[in-house]
Design an enzyme around this catalytic site. Structure first.
Site, short mmCIF file in Angstrom:
data_model
loop_
_atom_site.label_atom_id
_atom_site.label_comp_id
_atom_site.label_asym_id
_atom_site.label_seq_id
_atom_site.Cartn_x
_atom_site.Cartn_y
_atom_site.Cartn_z
N GLY A 147 65.45 109.83 77.89
CA GLY A 147 65.12 109.49 79.26
C GLY A 147 65.77 108.17 79.64
N ASP A 148 65.74 107.84 80.93
CA ASP A 148 66.48 106.66 81.39
C ASP A 148 66.00 105.38 80.72
OD1 ASP A 148 64.05 106.71 82.71
OD2 ASP A 148 64.87 106.24 84.68
N GLN A 149 64.69 105.16 80.64
CA GLN A 149 64.20 103.91 80.05
C GLN A 149 64.34 103.90 78.53
OE1 GLN A 149 63.69 101.31 81.77
NE2 GLN A 149 63.84 102.36 83.74
#
Length: 416
Positions: A147-149
């Site tokens: 995921g992005d984070q």
């Protein structure tokens, strides 16, 4: 075949479904999945489709995260990774596997859930058709990703306990690695599987970090924007310059950065922004500095919860648009009482994804090995501990304000 357009992370239509899951499972869902159920997570979206679009729900054979749909188009394989799966409210984060218990309780079929990989594992090889479209050779390994984070944490080198990354973009994220599965019993933080195998991460999110300063720029700084355009300067530089001469605490002006509601530590969609203590002595510079300080106070809320769970922070790596402000970096260093670094490469998620790909393709043995060889920090700012003590007094006042205004925020929402 795509059944319907994606329901995005910021879509609030699933509020009833999220509330239903939190009522039904209580603390158990926090302990199992590492978080309270949020409207942007996958489980309430699936329930919403079942409740409101039954014909489409009955046609579901697999669901995919956005990056996993791209992975499917590249390889023909339907797979996801442990980091992205952690944000579904259907994943046993400690066991790093789908929670058959939750899935059964919600009367969902295990058949619709994709295979789960560790983030640097290979999900498949580039298929011939996709290779032709992209002008690449077929057979290139395609890595699961994150995921992005989760990817941003890798890109900041936050893969060992004690290293904290702070991302000041439109939203604000405080992120740190954990060698063991820790979760906040109150659900104020997200506790997810890290993109680095056999690790977990803790993450706090505030919804309007850099977004608060952008709102101020657009609403109240037309002159600065016009002057910046004439002299070829970034308007933020002119705006923040006015705050540099203002003392710590903005002479008694405190800003609550809840312009979009809040997530950490107050999961409150009704919370709203506040300038508290505004008087005739305050000018635009005071308001700007109070925004920078208010956002830093909100980020500090997340760090303190991490410390309650046993994390011992030793340094901060700051990224995102807000990191370009030396004043903002100084405020974070003094408030946190920690050395703050910039990164040589501030590309966050995309850089982290590339590092994961380097591991999956065999260029590096492990994520730790890759980070050690690739990530570099620069421009350290050491905290002024005298300033740290002064900030603590304003930080305590900041924390009291939400408690005093919580009921009033809801009352105001009912009025409008």
């Amino acid at each position: 075949e795509v059944i319907r357009p994606a329901i995005l992370w910021n879509d609030q239509r699933t509020a009833e479904e999220a509330e239903f899951m939190n009522r039904k499972f209580g603390r158990a869902v926090i302990e199992l999945t590492g978080s309270v159920v949020q409207t942007g997570f996958t489980a309430p979206k699936l329930l919403w489709v079942r409740n409101n679009e039954r014909e489409k729900f009955d046609r579901i054979r697999k669901f995919m995260m956005p990056k996993d749909f791209i992975g499917y188009k590249l390889t023909g394989e339907v797979k996801t990774d442990v980091n992205d799966a952690s944000g579904t409210s259907l994943f046993d984060v400690k066991a790093r596997a789908w929670s058959e218990e939750l899935i059964s309780e919600l009367d969902l079929s295990m058949e619709i859930f994709p295979e789960v990989l560790e983030s640097p594992e290979v999900r498949g090889e580039l298929a011939s058709e996709a290779a032709r479209e992209l002008g690449l050779r077929s057979g290139i390994p395609v890595v699961a990703g994150a995921g992005d984070q989760g990817a941003a944490g890798v890109g900041a080198g936050a893969i060992e306990e004690g290293i904290v990354s702070v991302n000041i973009g439109t939203s604000g994220v405080v992120f740190t690695s954990s060698d063991a599965y820790r979760f906040d019993p109150l659900g104020r933080l997200h506790a997810f599987c890290h993109a680095s195998p056999s690790k977990w991460h803790l993450m706090g999110v505030m919804l309007a970090a850099g977004g608060s300063l952008r709102w101020f720029r657009d609403a109240l700084c037309q002159v600065e924007k016009e002057v910046a355009g004439l002299i070829g300067e970034d308007p933020y530089n002119l705006i923040v310059r006015e705050a540099e001469a203002i003392p710590i605490g903005s002479e008694g002006l405190i800003f609550l950065p809840y312009l979009s509601g809040e997530r950490t530590p107050h999961a409150d969609p009704y919370a709203r922004g506040v300038f508290f203590g505004l008087s005739l002595k305050h000018g635009k510079g005071h308001m700007v500095r109070s925004i920078l300080e208010g956002v830093a106070f909100g980020l500090m809320n997340s760090l303190e919860i991490m410390m309650e769970l046993g994390i011992k922070p030793r340094e901060v790596r700051i990224l995102g648009g807000g990191s370009r402000s030396p004043l903002w970096r100084r405020i974070v260093a003094d408030l946190f009482g920690l050395r703050v670094y910039l990164l040589e490469v501030d590309e966050g998620s995309s850089y982290g994804a590339a590092i994961l790909a380097s591991v999956g393709s065999g260029a590096h043995k492990t994520v730790e090995d890759a980070v050690k060889k690739i990530i570099r920090t620069r421009s350290p700012i050491d905290p002024d501990m005298g300033n740290h003590e002064r900030y603590r007094r304003f930080y305590e006042a900041y924390n009291r304000l939400y408690k005093a205004l919580k009921r009033e925020f809801r009352m105001l929402a009912d009025l409008v």
